[in-house]
Design a protein around this motif. Structure first.
Motif: not given
Length: 498
Positions: A51-72
């Motif tokens: 799930f590389p996209k989720v990993h990218e989102r997780k690393l994002h500097a200003k990640e959203n606390n509530y949404c970083k793992y939101d992937d169907q």
């Protein structure tokens, strides 16, 4: 109705203890899987590979606390197991009735071993999902057969405690999974493979155990093996004088044998009370929010500011609370009864969820973390929530449905209970991360509202089943209840006979 049921002779032998514990490993299988999923989906090596996209989102500097793992798709990895278990539970019901409880438990372990092998060696996403589906079939078969097995071989005065061994082993499985994840999170790049592959260990123990345990007397007599049934009853009771209990099983089995279509009979008016209770208990078990908390405990603790290792450690703490609190249920359920435990827990869970929601609502924005003191308060509140669930809705969600159906609809009725549990576990696993993203802290108020409804349900609709012999439930419980008695005509059993 006489009280003969309470006077059945029995003593606890080493063999019957072994039967209880070996069968309960079905719960450990299920618990390990619940616990392992959340930890694995938080591991960077796993996310990078599948799930590389989720990993990218997780690393994002200003990640959203509530949404970083939101992937169907990531949610589908976790929840595909429950969809498979839902479908499998109906096949498991047939296997339980036609082949017996013992071979169904054996099949559960075989599917689980295959799932562990595929998951641990997966190189492609589809193999990973296929492994989850095999895990799911194993869970469907195990969760159908094991609670019914434990209820049927337990003496009436210990039935609650024996059945709760299943849930105790679920909690031990979750704890072991959290410890395994804690250990494998530093094994780069294949720690996740070890986590998933080790699921085979409890399955192998269950496989061997299923060769050692006896078939239940009720299952043997129901399938026309009367002599074997009586011998099995003597073996599990540890005494020769089992005539009174055997006669009761015979009467229940005669009625069961005359019923040609148990699933159709579940739709009859007289079957509605236990069916409604079984389904509602399982749906409510999920709407406490427990799996949301346990699946994603590591994610939740990261969200409130604990780093990856600290979050897994926090999940281990909640796991220990889960196991130790289940013992409270084992020691009190046959003394205090089912209703008192459920009502007390509703109060404690409601307060805990409301407090967690309040803290997150006012102190956790989309970015940033909670301060350390508030983070610790959230962990304590999660523990008080898990504690009350573990001595109430956790074990009793399985106990009550397994003891309230008459023999003729027991495996079919329990299949509805298992499939309801899996359907709503699937729905919550599939949508929880999206709900967390969109509802944020309000998700905890959502679950609090359900807990309020659950308390009212127990007060008005749930009868007490403590100390009632399993084959006398209709006469002693359902026909005496102010609401449910109107579902029964004067005819002893309005079921469709051969």
């Amino acid at each position: 109705m006489t009280n003969a049921g309470e006077n059945f002779k029995s003593k606890i032998t080493a063999y019957v203890l072994a039967c209880w514990i070996l069968a309960a490993f079905g719960g450990l299988m299920f618990g390990y899987d619940i616990g392992i999923s959340g930890g694995v989906t938080g591991m960077d090596d796993f996310l990078i590979k599948f799930f590389p996209k989720v990993h990218e989102r997780k690393l994002h500097a200003k990640e959203n606390n509530y949404c970083k793992y939101d992937d169907q798709l990531l949610q589908l990895f976790t929840s595909s197991l429950y969809l498979a278990a839902l479908v499998a539970s109906f096949g498991a019901s047939k296997a339980c009735s036609k082949l017996g409880r013992k071979p169904t438990i054996l099949m559960a372990s075989a599917f689980f071993i295959a799932g562990a092998a595929l998951s641990a060696t997966a190189e492609h996403k589809w193999i990973l999902i296929l492994g989850r589906i095999l895990f799911g079939i194993g869970v469907g078969f195990g969760n159908e057969a094991v609670p019914v097995f434990l209820t049927e071989i337990a003496p009436v005065q210990h039935r609650g405690a024996v059945n709760i061994l299943f849930q105790l082993f679920v909690t031990i499985g979750i704890l072991i999974a959290n410890l395994v994840n804690y250990g494998t999170s530093t094994m780069h790049p294949n720690g996740w493979r070890a986590s998933l592959g080790l699921a085979a260990v409890p399955a192998v123990i269950l496989f061997v155990g299923s060769l050692v345990i006896t078939e239940t007397p009720a299952s043997l007599v129901e399938r026309g093996k009367d002599a074997d049934g009586k011998a099995a009853l003597k073996k599990i009771r540890g005494v020769d004088d089992v005539d009174a209990e055997y006669e009761q099983i015979k009467i229940a089995s005669e009625t069961a044998r005359q019923v040609q279509k148990p699933f159709r009979n579940l739709m009859k008016k007289a079957s509605m009370p236990p069916l409604i209770i079984a389904i509602v208990m399982q749906v409510f078990q999920q709407f406490t929010g427990i799996n949301a908390v346990m699946f994603y405990a590591p994610v939740l603790f990261q969200t409130v500011g604990f780093k990856a290792d600290a979050s897994l450690l926090s999940a281990v703490i909640t796991g220990l609370v889960n196991v130790s609190s289940t013992f409270v249920s084992i020691f009190t359920v046959d003394k205090l009864g089912r209703r008192k435990l459920l009502l007390q827990a509703c109060v404690q869970m409601f307060i805990s969820q409301m407090a967690i929601g309040g803290i997150l609502l006012f102190h956790l924005g989309e970015t940033g973390t909670l301060n350390k003191n508030l983070g610790i308060v959230v962990v304590v509140l999660v523990c008080t929530f898990v504690m009350s669930f573990a001595w109430s809705w956790g074990p009793l969600g399985w106990l009550v449905p397994s003891e309230t159906f008459p023999l003729e609809t027991r495996t079919a009725g329990f299949a509805f209970a298992v499939s309801s549990n899996m359907l709503f576990t699937f729905l919550i696993a599939q949508v929880f991360l999206s709900m967390l993203c969109h509802m944020r802290a309000y998700i905890f108020f959502f679950f609090s509202a359900w807990i309020l409804v659950m308390g009212l349900f127990v007060v008005f609709l749930l009868p007490e089943t403590k100390g009632v012999p399993i084959d006398l439930m209709v006469e002693r419980v359902w026909k005496q209840h102010p609401v449910w008695k109107r579902f029964f005509s004067n005819d002893p059993r309005s079921y469709e006979m051969a």
